[in-house]
Write a protein that holds these residues in place. Structure first.
Motif, short mmCIF file in Angstrom:
data_model
loop_
_atom_site.label_atom_id
_atom_site.label_comp_id
_atom_site.label_asym_id
_atom_site.label_seq_id
_atom_site.Cartn_x
_atom_site.Cartn_y
_atom_site.Cartn_z
N SER A 153 0.75 -1.24 -0.02
CA SER A 153 0.23 -0.18 0.20
C SER A 153 0.86 1.38 0.07
O SER A 153 0.53 2.33 -0.47
CB SER A 153 -0.97 0.13 1.09
OG SER A 153 -0.21 -0.07 2.34
N CYS B 298 2.35 1.24 -4.08
CA CYS B 298 1.09 0.97 -5.09
C CYS B 298 -0.06 1.40 -5.13
O CYS B 298 -0.81 1.38 -6.24
CB CYS B 298 1.35 -0.48 -5.49
SG CYS B 298 3.00 -1.21 -5.91
N THR B 299 -0.61 1.88 -3.85
CA THR B 299 -2.18 2.39 -3.86
C THR B 299 -1.95 4.02 -3.59
O THR B 299 -3.13 4.54 -3.71
CB THR B 299 -2.87 1.85 -2.60
OG1 THR B 299 -2.10 2.22 -1.37
CG2 THR B 299 -2.87 0.26 -2.82
N GLN B 300 -0.67 4.46 -3.50
CA GLN B 300 -0.60 6.04 -3.44
C GLN B 300 -0.16 6.69 -5.03
O GLN B 300 0.39 5.77 -5.82
CB GLN B 300 0.48 6.26 -2.33
CG GLN B 300 0.01 5.83 -1.00
CD GLN B 300 0.67 6.32 0.18
OE1 GLN B 300 1.52 7.36 0.25
NE2 GLN B 300 0.84 5.33 1.28
N MET C 265 -4.89 -8.96 -7.20
CA MET C 265 -5.53 -7.75 -7.81
C MET C 265 -6.52 -8.06 -8.67
O MET C 265 -6.29 -8.91 -9.78
CB MET C 265 -4.32 -6.60 -8.53
CG MET C 265 -3.35 -6.12 -7.38
SD MET C 265 -1.89 -5.58 -7.96
CE MET C 265 -0.86 -6.98 -7.73
N ASP D 138 -8.68 -2.88 -9.51
CA ASP D 138 -7.33 -2.62 -8.80
C ASP D 138 -6.46 -2.18 -9.90
O ASP D 138 -5.15 -2.13 -9.76
CB ASP D 138 -6.73 -3.32 -8.08
CG ASP D 138 -7.92 -3.99 -7.00
OD1 ASP D 138 -8.51 -3.24 -6.23
OD2 ASP D 138 -8.07 -5.05 -6.94
N ASN E 73 -5.23 0.37 -11.39
CA ASN E 73 -4.15 1.66 -10.98
C ASN E 73 -3.06 0.99 -10.16
O ASN E 73 -1.76 1.28 -10.26
CB ASN E 73 -4.99 2.67 -10.59
CG ASN E 73 -5.72 3.60 -11.41
OD1 ASN E 73 -5.42 3.49 -12.51
ND2 ASN E 73 -6.69 3.91 -10.98
N ALA E 74 -3.38 0.46 -9.23
CA ALA E 74 -2.47 -0.27 -8.43
C ALA E 74 -1.46 -1.39 -9.03
O ALA E 74 -0.44 -1.39 -9.10
CB ALA E 74 -3.06 -0.86 -7.09
N ARG F 126 0.92 0.17 -11.28
CA ARG F 126 2.04 0.77 -10.43
C ARG F 126 3.08 -0.27 -9.86
O ARG F 126 4.28 -0.11 -9.87
CB ARG F 126 1.49 1.57 -9.25
CG ARG F 126 0.69 3.03 -9.51
CD ARG F 126 0.54 3.73 -8.15
NE ARG F 126 -0.43 4.78 -8.50
CZ ARG F 126 -1.75 4.93 -8.21
NH1 ARG F 126 -2.22 3.78 -7.50
NH2 ARG F 126 -2.12 6.10 -8.38
#
Length: 292
Positions: free
Chosen positions: A194, A197-199, A224, A228, A230-231, A234
């Motif tokens: 997190s 990859c989630t920011q 994922m 998900d 976008n994550a 990344r």
């Protein structure tokens, strides 16, 4: 590519990963706009500067997934060819499949046409993914996530850092920005999935990490889905940056590597070409993960 580049009998050459090249191009554009009148076009000037520095440019991993890159490339490559630059590149996509399903892809099509006109496409697909034949003797991937998995990660972190004193919430400063590093010690960094990859992080952040650390521990990587993506994108960009810099990745995940990305929406498969680019990119990342 290694053999080709070293055998070129000229100093007017350059080899660069495509991610790094595009970061440089965007930085050049921003600098140009700060120092020139608003009506002036930065692309021809940048192309001439690149051509003066290197007559032959070799790219590793040419790929286009971002609309900002696509809109710049459609003119930049043309101007570079006009200036006489010779481009040699590796890619996991035929030109016809570049920026597949991307926003305003029709605007990028002239770039694809010019690539096919100016470059000879050579397929090296033997049907065997040789990267998957390379195996490390030490275990660096742990699944599923359990207390034993966390204990194993802690042991690897301690061993890789030689039990050095751990810095908590350190900070990397670069390009006018900063990146928090939750735990680090003697060239080893530990992040949660997190964290990275989630920011709102991108290739510049991941390349900077790869410059500072020889080993990265990434914990709690989830399975994922397309929701998900976008994550997932990344994560793929992170893997590319670590792979190119030969950084050792130690990872814990909910599932085995091949099952980390489902290509489904909300647990249901979608028909057609929705998510095709993400699925393809993740398959390539899986190959790299296995090698790493």
């Amino acid at each position: 590519m290694d053999m080709f580049y070293t055998s070129i009998p000229t100093t007017s050459k350059r080899r660069v990963h495509f991610h790094s090249f595009m970061l440089e191009v965007h930085a050049r554009i921003n600098h140009f706009r700060r120092t020139h009148h608003a009506h002036e076009d930065p692309v021809p000037t940048i192309a001439r500067e690149l051509a003066r520095a290197s007559r032959i440019i070799c790219f590793d991993e040419f790929q286009v997934t971002d609309i900002a890159d696509a809109m710049v490339l459609r003119r930049l490559l043309h101007e570079m060819f006009v200036c006489g630059v010779v481009m040699v590149t590796t890619s996991n996509r035929h030109p016809d499949a570049l920026y597949a399903n991307g926003i305003q892809r029709e605007s990028f099509m002239p770039c694809i046409d010019e690539l096919k006109l100016k470059c000879e496409c050579v397929s090296l697909d033997s049907g065997t993914d040789y990267r998957k034949l390379v195996r490390e003797s030490a275990r660096v991937f742990f699944a599923p996530i359990t207390q034993n998995t966390n204990d194993a990660l802690m042991a690897v972190f301690a061993r890789a850092s030689q039990n050095a004193r751990v810095q908590v919430n350190g900070e990397l400063r670069f390009l006018g920005r900063s990146l928090r590093v939750p735990r680090s010690a003697r060239g080893v960094a530990w992040f949660e999935f997190s964290d990275l990859c989630t920011q709102a992080h991108g290739s510049a952040d991941y390349i900077e990490l790869a410059r500072h650390f020889h080993t990265l521990v990434l914990s709690n990587v989830p399975v994922m889905h397309m929701d998900d993506r976008n994550a997932a994108r990344r994560f793929i960009t992170l893997i590319d940056a670590l792979y190119e810099a030969h950084v050792v990745l130690v990872m814990s995940s909910e599932a085995e590597i091949n099952a980390l990305f489902t290509g489904e929406f909300g647990g249901k498969k979608e028909g057609g070409c929705v998510g095709e680019e993400e699925v393809f990119a993740f398959q390539r990342a899986v190959s790299r993960l296995v090698e790493m």
